[in-house]
Design a protein around this motif. Structure first.
Motif, PDB file in Angstrom:
ATOM      1  N   ASP A 186       0.853  -1.187   0.000  1.00  0.00           N
ATOM      2  CA  ASP A 186       0.000   0.000   0.000  1.00  0.00           C
ATOM      3  C   ASP A 186       0.888   1.237   0.000  1.00  0.00           C
ATOM      4  OD1 ASP A 186      -2.369  -1.409   0.166  1.00  0.00           O
ATOM      5  OD2 ASP A 186      -3.078  -0.388   1.986  1.00  0.00           O
ATOM      6  N   ASP A 195      -0.043   4.138   1.483  1.00  0.00           N
ATOM      7  CA  ASP A 195      -0.306   4.997   2.650  1.00  0.00           C
ATOM      8  C   ASP A 195       0.488   4.510   3.866  1.00  0.00           C
ATOM      9  OD1 ASP A 195      -1.885   2.686   2.725  1.00  0.00           O
ATOM     10  OD2 ASP A 195      -3.532   3.667   3.804  1.00  0.00           O
ATOM     11  N   LYS A 220      -4.956   8.229   7.709  1.00  0.00           N
ATOM     12  CA  LYS A 220      -5.961   7.940   6.679  1.00  0.00           C
ATOM     13  C   LYS A 220      -6.889   9.148   6.523  1.00  0.00           C
ATOM     14  CE  LYS A 220      -5.834   2.946   7.327  1.00  0.00           C
ATOM     15  NZ  LYS A 220      -5.096   2.538   6.149  1.00  0.00           N
TER      16      LYS A 220
END
Ligand code: UDP
Ligand code: MN
Length: 294
Positions: A156, A158, A287
């Motif tokens: 990912d 992030d 997030k």
């Protein structure tokens, strides 16, 4: 008569994981019931791993998706921190998939490190951006990775590297313990509960995090193909697993046991109490789901 052995054969003969010191971490689980190691700080000698992998001419492909708003928010931190901590000393190629290839920032890379940019379409649902990675990775393995690389990590975007994430993490089939569940009872795991989904499972071994998985290209090819087939079958049947690609990944690793597990050091949320975590190697970035998932 001299017998020629390929690096491939040497790699299979020399199992570096026999040097792991399980006794160094009596405080945590260091082996699965099927005897796969779970890698924790203190268990491995980083010099042995690095020297062996340099000797074996190991190289690593990374796949990372930066689609839509994720590009500007996360990619630069991901890449600059990876250059400091990810497989340092080994050749690494980052395959960056984006719908905005012109906006990918310039990053100074170390020797034997490179970036390859691949344009992808942006799926209108974020769930599909996440799930369809399985198909895109599989296609890239066929077109490029299988010819030039031994190992792949699929990550990912992030996330940020904050400590060594090195060659001790390489293995035939590598799964990531989910930081949120590694101490939780099995009843709390997010396994798919809908029997109509191909990801449905009543029981399993652990709960794995889809933000990090890897292995040899052969194994990752099988993983991405299987997950993608099951995702498509679900679409045909009008069902969708609640945790999307992660639900399918968990089903896959239940049926095809990973040969190595990474402790939550390798994908940690700094907001969690870190009793067992001596070093956070890769951490979750903040997030922004409401603004990024349009
Ligand atoms: N992703 C992306 N653009 C999107 C949605 C997802 O690039 O609009 C990629 C990105 O690499 C991201 C991954 O898919 O890290 C998984 O999505 P996300 O991180 O939002 O899932 P979460 O970790 O929150 O479950
Ligand atoms: Mn994520």
């Amino acid at each position: 008569k001299r017998i020629e052995t390929t690096n491939e054969e040497v790699r299979k003969l020399i199992n570096i994981d026999v040097t792991l010191n399980y006794a160094a971490r009596p405080d945590v689980r260091t082996k699965t019931p099927w005897d796969a190691p779970i890698i924790w700080e203190g268990m491995f000698d980083k010099h042995i791993y690095d020297q062996m992998h340099i000797h074996l001419k190991t190289n690593v492909a990374v796949t990372v998706f930066a689609v839509g708003g994720y590009l500007n928010v996360y990619l630069k931190t991901f890449l600059t921190s990876a250059e400091k901590y990810f497989m340092v000393g080994l050749p690494v190629t980052y395959f960056i998939f984006s719908d905005l290839p012109d906006q990918i920032p310039y990053i100074e890379l170390g020797p034997q490190r490179e970036i390859k940019i691949i344009k992808v379409e942006r799926h209108s649902r974020w769930q599909d951006v996440s799930m369809m990675r399985m198909q895109t990775i599989s296609t890239l393995i066929d077109s490029e990775i299988r010819h030039n690389f031994r190992y792949i990590f699929c990550l990912d975007v992030d996330q940020e590297f904050k400590g060594r994430f090195g060659s001790e993490a390489l293995g035939e089939s590598v799964a990531m313990f989910h930081a949120q569940f590694y101490r939780a009872p099995k009843s709390r795991y997010n396994y798919e509960k809908n029997p109509k989904s191909k990801a449905f499972m009543k029981t399993g071994d652990f709960y794995y995090h889809a933000a990090v998985f890897g292995g040899t290209w052969e194994n990752v090819k099988n993983l991405t193909d299987t997950c993608f087939e099951n995702i498509v079958a679900d679409k045909v049947n009008n069902v969708e697993a609640v945790w999307h690609d992660e639900s399918h990944l968990n089903k896959y690793f239940y049926l095809h046991k990973p040969t190595k597990l990474l402790s939550p050091e390798y994908c940690w949320n700094e907001k969690f109490p870190g009793k067992d975590i001596r070093i956070a190697r890769l951490v979750w970035s903040p997030k922004y789901h409401t603004s990024l998932r349009t």
